[in-house]
Design a protein around this motif. Sequence first.
Motif, PDB file in Angstrom:
ATOM      1  N   TYR A 126      -7.894-174.373  26.477  1.00 49.78           N
ATOM      2  CA  TYR A 126      -6.609-173.983  25.908  1.00 49.78           C
ATOM      3  C   TYR A 126      -6.778-172.776  24.981  1.00 49.78           C
ATOM      4  O   TYR A 126      -5.937-171.870  24.962  1.00 49.78           O
ATOM      5  CB  TYR A 126      -5.988-175.153  25.136  1.00 49.78           C
ATOM      6  CG  TYR A 126      -5.509-176.286  26.024  1.00 49.78           C
ATOM      7  CD1 TYR A 126      -6.321-177.397  26.242  1.00 49.78           C
ATOM      8  CD2 TYR A 126      -4.278-176.235  26.647  1.00 49.78           C
ATOM      9  CE1 TYR A 126      -5.903-178.435  27.066  1.00 49.78           C
ATOM     10  CE2 TYR A 126      -3.838-177.277  27.469  1.00 49.78           C
ATOM     11  CZ  TYR A 126      -4.650-178.377  27.676  1.00 49.78           C
ATOM     12  OH  TYR A 126      -4.241-179.389  28.498  1.00 49.78           O
ATOM     13  N   ASP A 127      -7.874-172.776  24.209  1.00 50.73           N
ATOM     14  CA  ASP A 127      -8.143-171.647  23.329  1.00 50.73           C
ATOM     15  C   ASP A 127      -8.417-170.376  24.113  1.00 50.73           C
ATOM     16  O   ASP A 127      -8.040-169.269  23.700  1.00 50.73           O
ATOM     17  CB  ASP A 127      -9.343-171.959  22.417  1.00 50.73           C
ATOM     18  CG  ASP A 127      -9.018-173.049  21.407  1.00 50.73           C
ATOM     19  OD1 ASP A 127      -9.972-173.653  20.869  1.00 50.73           O
ATOM     20  OD2 ASP A 127      -7.816-173.291  21.165  1.00 50.73           O
ATOM     21  N   ILE A 128      -9.105-170.513  25.240  1.00 49.61           N
ATOM     22  CA  ILE A 128      -9.419-169.344  26.058  1.00 49.61           C
ATOM     23  C   ILE A 128      -8.141-168.643  26.504  1.00 49.61           C
ATOM     24  O   ILE A 128      -8.034-167.414  26.458  1.00 49.61           O
ATOM     25  CB  ILE A 128     -10.264-169.757  27.287  1.00 49.61           C
ATOM     26  CG1 ILE A 128     -11.672-170.178  26.861  1.00 49.61           C
ATOM     27  CG2 ILE A 128     -10.362-168.602  28.298  1.00 49.61           C
ATOM     28  CD1 ILE A 128     -12.522-170.732  27.984  1.00 49.61           C
ATOM     29  N   LEU A 129      -7.149-169.439  26.936  1.00 51.45           N
ATOM     30  CA  LEU A 129      -5.893-168.866  27.418  1.00 51.45           C
ATOM     31  C   LEU A 129      -4.891-168.627  26.291  1.00 51.45           C
ATOM     32  O   LEU A 129      -3.825-168.040  26.520  1.00 51.45           O
ATOM     33  CB  LEU A 129      -5.269-169.783  28.475  1.00 51.45           C
ATOM     34  CG  LEU A 129      -6.089-169.973  29.765  1.00 51.45           C
ATOM     35  CD1 LEU A 129      -5.345-170.876  30.733  1.00 51.45           C
ATOM     36  CD2 LEU A 129      -6.392-168.632  30.416  1.00 51.45           C
ATOM     37  N   GLY A 132     -20.105-169.776  35.569  1.00 48.87           N
ATOM     38  CA  GLY A 132     -20.958-169.082  36.522  1.00 48.87           C
ATOM     39  C   GLY A 132     -20.203-168.727  37.782  1.00 48.87           C
ATOM     40  O   GLY A 132     -20.631-169.039  38.879  1.00 48.87           O
ATOM     41  N   MET A 133     -19.020-168.093  37.629  1.00 52.65           N
ATOM     42  CA  MET A 133     -18.149-167.819  38.765  1.00 52.65           C
ATOM     43  C   MET A 133     -18.605-166.592  39.533  1.00 52.65           C
ATOM     44  O   MET A 133     -19.190-165.682  38.999  1.00 52.65           O
ATOM     45  CB  MET A 133     -16.715-167.616  38.285  1.00 52.65           C
ATOM     46  CG  MET A 133     -16.061-168.838  37.720  1.00 52.65           C
ATOM     47  SD  MET A 133     -14.320-168.522  37.437  1.00 52.65           S
ATOM     48  CE  MET A 133     -13.765-168.261  39.113  1.00 52.65           C
ATOM     49  N   LYS A 188     -13.924-163.990  33.693  1.00 51.93           N
ATOM     50  CA  LYS A 188     -14.419-165.190  34.378  1.00 51.93           C
ATOM     51  C   LYS A 188     -14.014-166.458  33.633  1.00 51.93           C
ATOM     52  O   LYS A 188     -13.645-167.464  34.249  1.00 51.93           O
ATOM     53  CB  LYS A 188     -15.941-165.122  34.520  1.00 51.93           C
ATOM     54  CG  LYS A 188     -16.435-164.067  35.494  1.00 51.93           C
ATOM     55  CD  LYS A 188     -17.957-164.086  35.583  1.00 51.93           C
ATOM     56  CE  LYS A 188     -18.469-163.094  36.593  1.00 51.93           C
ATOM     57  NZ  LYS A 188     -19.948-163.114  36.690  1.00 51.93           N
ATOM     58  N   LYS A 189     -14.103-166.424  32.302  1.00 57.12           N
ATOM     59  CA  LYS A 189     -13.741-167.607  31.521  1.00 57.12           C
ATOM     60  C   LYS A 189     -12.262-167.955  31.699  1.00 57.12           C
ATOM     61  O   LYS A 189     -11.890-169.135  31.770  1.00 57.12           O
ATOM     62  CB  LYS A 189     -14.042-167.375  30.036  1.00 57.12           C
ATOM     63  CG  LYS A 189     -15.508-167.490  29.671  1.00 57.12           C
ATOM     64  CD  LYS A 189     -15.698-167.383  28.174  1.00 57.12           C
ATOM     65  CE  LYS A 189     -17.149-167.611  27.780  1.00 57.12           C
ATOM     66  NZ  LYS A 189     -17.342-167.544  26.313  1.00 57.12           N
ATOM     67  N   ALA A 190     -11.423-166.927  31.768  1.00 57.00           N
ATOM     68  CA  ALA A 190      -9.997-167.164  31.965  1.00 57.00           C
ATOM     69  C   ALA A 190      -9.744-167.830  33.312  1.00 57.00           C
ATOM     70  O   ALA A 190      -8.935-168.761  33.416  1.00 57.00           O
ATOM     71  CB  ALA A 190      -9.230-165.847  31.871  1.00 57.00           C
ATOM     72  N   ALA A 191     -10.444-167.364  34.340  1.00 58.45           N
ATOM     73  CA  ALA A 191     -10.276-167.953  35.667  1.00 58.45           C
ATOM     74  C   ALA A 191     -10.762-169.394  35.687  1.00 58.45           C
ATOM     75  O   ALA A 191     -10.160-170.265  36.319  1.00 58.45           O
ATOM     76  CB  ALA A 191     -11.041-167.123  36.701  1.00 58.45           C
TER      77      ALA A 191
END
Length: 376
Positions: free
Chosen positions: A6-9, A83-84, A47-50
């Motif tokens: 949630y924090d990432i987005l 690791g996307m 990548k983190k958002a995805a």
Amino acid sequence: MKDDYYDILGISKSASQAEIKKAYRKMAVKFHPDKNPGDEEAETKFKKAAEAYEVLGNEEKRRKYDQFGHSAFDGSQGFGGGGMDMDDIFSQFGDIFGSAFGGGRSSGFSGFGGGFGGQSGRSKGGNLRIRVSLTLEEVANGVDKKIKVSRKKKPDDTTFKTCTTCKGSGQVTRVTNTILGRMQTASPCTACGGSGQILDKKGSGTDAHGLKMTEEMVSIKIPAGVEDGMQLKVSGKGNEPVGNGIPGDLIVLIEVKEHEHLKRDGENLHYDLYISFAEAALGASKEIQTVSGKVRIKVEPGVQSGKILRLRNKGLPNLNGYGIGDLLVHTNVWTPQTLNKEQKEFFEKMVGDTNFEPDPKKSDKSFFEKVKDMFS
């Protein structure tokens, strides 16, 4: 510890699916590779958002995440800690931000490991795998191996032409109308398999794709310190692709042969030295095997069975260059199983002699203490 999704987005835990999708699109556009070429920090945030959207954008996964957090997936769901692969992101979520960049895969980006425009319209040939057996001596020193490899290549008399379906781009685009506007996505061309070219003329002795199996001597540089089961990659020595593309890789599986005298434990080596009663009592000079040849060591008088002699830097080099291991020589006093009359009379006289009675000192470590020291 992993960042909270949630924090990432930048959303609350009560956010609706529409809000989650909107937040992800905003971040995807902001950190998209086309807008941040060569920016590793932007790549990480992209990548983190995805990763966050892949979980929160799915009602079932979101429920599990809200209840158990990251442990709900244990690395087996989601994207395993960020690791996307970029192709995974664009193939699954390209329609969300495709309109902002003219497609799920950009036509002008060449960063992030070549996952975009620099590779657009280029396919990659299949990888090949071989096994290479090494002796312990080769592991200690490193070695260059020349291996005969059978690989598919394009002969000179095979020709290709531009794919008429994708016009050589290797991709076909699709435009759809969504609540966010017109979205354009791209996918590999099925007519040419993403290579941008199709077979024009088959060469002699080739397969249906215009490729021919050929034998080639490949030089493989194997560094010192490799271990059994490791894999090395020789880039560009796999099968060649159809049309315009890059060859696959040659994957080399390392097998280390068992040594007759030496046993490996990481960078250290172990050697069993057997000596007689007489040599244990009187001392001796013994020749032993190492990976660099034979050496002589001195056995002190009165040595006990189980004593470990350490030869510094006589082991194997660390693969990453962090020094060289040791050779541990394990002393074993051999008890004779048969005695002649004279020998038997001698030992009968020694029964009860104080020199032959066990008298361990506190400094003499037990077998279990020696094993513990060996592995610590």
